[in-house]
Write an enzyme that holds these catalytic residues in place. Structure first.
Site, mmCIF file in Angstrom:
data_model
loop_
_atom_site.group_PDB
_atom_site.id
_atom_site.type_symbol
_atom_site.label_atom_id
_atom_site.label_comp_id
_atom_site.label_asym_id
_atom_site.label_seq_id
_atom_site.Cartn_x
_atom_site.Cartn_y
_atom_site.Cartn_z
ATOM 1 N N HIS A 107 6.807 -6.740 4.563
ATOM 2 C CA HIS A 107 5.815 -7.628 5.186
ATOM 3 C C HIS A 107 5.391 -8.698 4.203
ATOM 4 O O HIS A 107 5.361 -8.474 3.001
ATOM 5 C CB HIS A 107 4.584 -6.847 5.656
ATOM 6 C CG HIS A 107 3.988 -5.952 4.613
ATOM 7 N ND1 HIS A 107 4.538 -4.731 4.295
ATOM 8 C CD2 HIS A 107 2.913 -6.106 3.808
ATOM 9 C CE1 HIS A 107 3.818 -4.165 3.340
ATOM 10 N NE2 HIS A 107 2.827 -4.979 3.009
ATOM 11 N N HIS A 109 2.068 -11.094 3.424
ATOM 12 C CA HIS A 109 0.641 -11.299 3.680
ATOM 13 C C HIS A 109 0.391 -12.806 3.743
ATOM 14 O O HIS A 109 0.869 -13.553 2.871
ATOM 15 C CB HIS A 109 -0.210 -10.777 2.516
ATOM 16 C CG HIS A 109 -0.100 -9.309 2.249
ATOM 17 N ND1 HIS A 109 -1.084 -8.422 2.593
ATOM 18 C CD2 HIS A 109 0.862 -8.577 1.633
ATOM 19 C CE1 HIS A 109 -0.737 -7.200 2.207
ATOM 20 N NE2 HIS A 109 0.439 -7.270 1.618
HETATM 21 P P1 AMP Z 1 0.970 -3.671 0.918
HETATM 22 O O1 AMP Z 1 0.011 -2.961 -0.001
HETATM 23 O O2 AMP Z 1 1.476 -4.980 0.383
HETATM 24 O O3 AMP Z 1 2.065 -2.727 1.330
HETATM 25 O O4 AMP Z 1 0.144 -4.087 2.198
HETATM 26 C C1 AMP Z 1 -0.114 -3.226 3.258
HETATM 27 C C2 AMP Z 1 -1.219 -3.873 4.025
HETATM 28 O O5 AMP Z 1 -1.327 -3.224 5.254
HETATM 29 C C3 AMP Z 1 -2.591 -3.782 3.335
HETATM 30 O O6 AMP Z 1 -3.126 -5.075 3.162
HETATM 31 C C4 AMP Z 1 -3.419 -2.929 4.298
HETATM 32 O O7 AMP Z 1 -4.747 -3.369 4.367
HETATM 33 C C5 AMP Z 1 -2.689 -3.137 5.604
HETATM 34 N N1 AMP Z 1 -2.780 -2.071 6.569
HETATM 35 C C6 AMP Z 1 -2.741 -0.743 6.360
HETATM 36 N N2 AMP Z 1 -2.777 -0.076 7.533
HETATM 37 C C7 AMP Z 1 -2.818 -1.025 8.507
HETATM 38 C C8 AMP Z 1 -2.865 -0.983 9.939
HETATM 39 N N3 AMP Z 1 -2.861 0.176 10.610
HETATM 40 N N4 AMP Z 1 -2.918 -2.150 10.608
HETATM 41 C C9 AMP Z 1 -2.932 -3.329 9.942
HETATM 42 N N5 AMP Z 1 -2.878 -3.429 8.599
HETATM 43 C C10 AMP Z 1 -2.826 -2.298 7.888
#
Ligand code: AMP
Length: 145
Positions: A107, A109
């Site tokens: 993903h 951001h």
């Molecule tokens: P990363 O640490 O780069 O893998 O980012 C994962 C992101 O997913 C973080 O910014 C979390 O806040 C976000 N996140 C975790 N669970 C969910 C969810 N169920 N829906 C939307 N975002 C989420």
């Protein structure tokens, strides 16, 4: 989690793609889905994930999917900018736990930056209220072409 472990089909984003978990959706096409981050680092923090791939991180994404995926990322970036009018936009993408990755489906951001406000902690803090996320998503959706 190392950079090279097997893809876990039960990661949160895989569940969102299979509609086993909810998300506040912003954009979807055949190859990508964008939705609001539930622990936003700033108002309007949006995630864009590729569909139909088992890519844990950027290294895993088949190279013939990079172009279409990055086009979706840019499309959503433009809508975040038009819809929310931030002073700047931060794009981040973490590969491996050592780099800060916490969900192991690729993903990007998209984090709006506002002159007078700092960023909240990555992947932590308080979960945002659904109606606030929906308010931001509505403005972003309205700005999509
Ligand atoms: P990363 O640490 O780069 O893998 O980012 C994962 C992101 O997913 C973080 O910014 C979390 O806040 C976000 N996140 C975790 N669970 C969910 C969810 N169920 N829906 C939307 N975002 C989420």
């Amino acid at each position: 989690m190392t950079l090279h472990a097997a893809y876990d089909p039960d990661n949160i984003f895989a569940k969102i793609l299979r509609q086993e978990m909810p998300c506040v959706k912003v954009y979807e096409d055949d190859l990508a889905l964008a939705f609001m981050d539930v622990f936003p680092q700033a108002d309007g923090h949006t995630l864009v994930i590729p569909k139909a791939v088992t890519a844990r991180n950027f290294l895993d994404l088949p190279s013939d999917r990079i172009g279409s995926y990055m086009q979706s990322v840019q499309l959503v970036c433009r809508a975040v900018e038009t819809g929310l009018n931030p002073d700047g936009l931060i794009l981040t993408q973490f590969n491996g736990a050592a780099a800060g990755q916490t969900v192991f489906h690729l993903h990007f951001h998209i984090i709006p930056a506002y002159k007078d406000r700092g960023l909240k902690r990555h992947a932590g803090g308080e979960m945002a209220q659904a109606e606030i996320l929906e308010g931001h998503a509505k403005r972003i959706r309205a700005a999509l072409p």
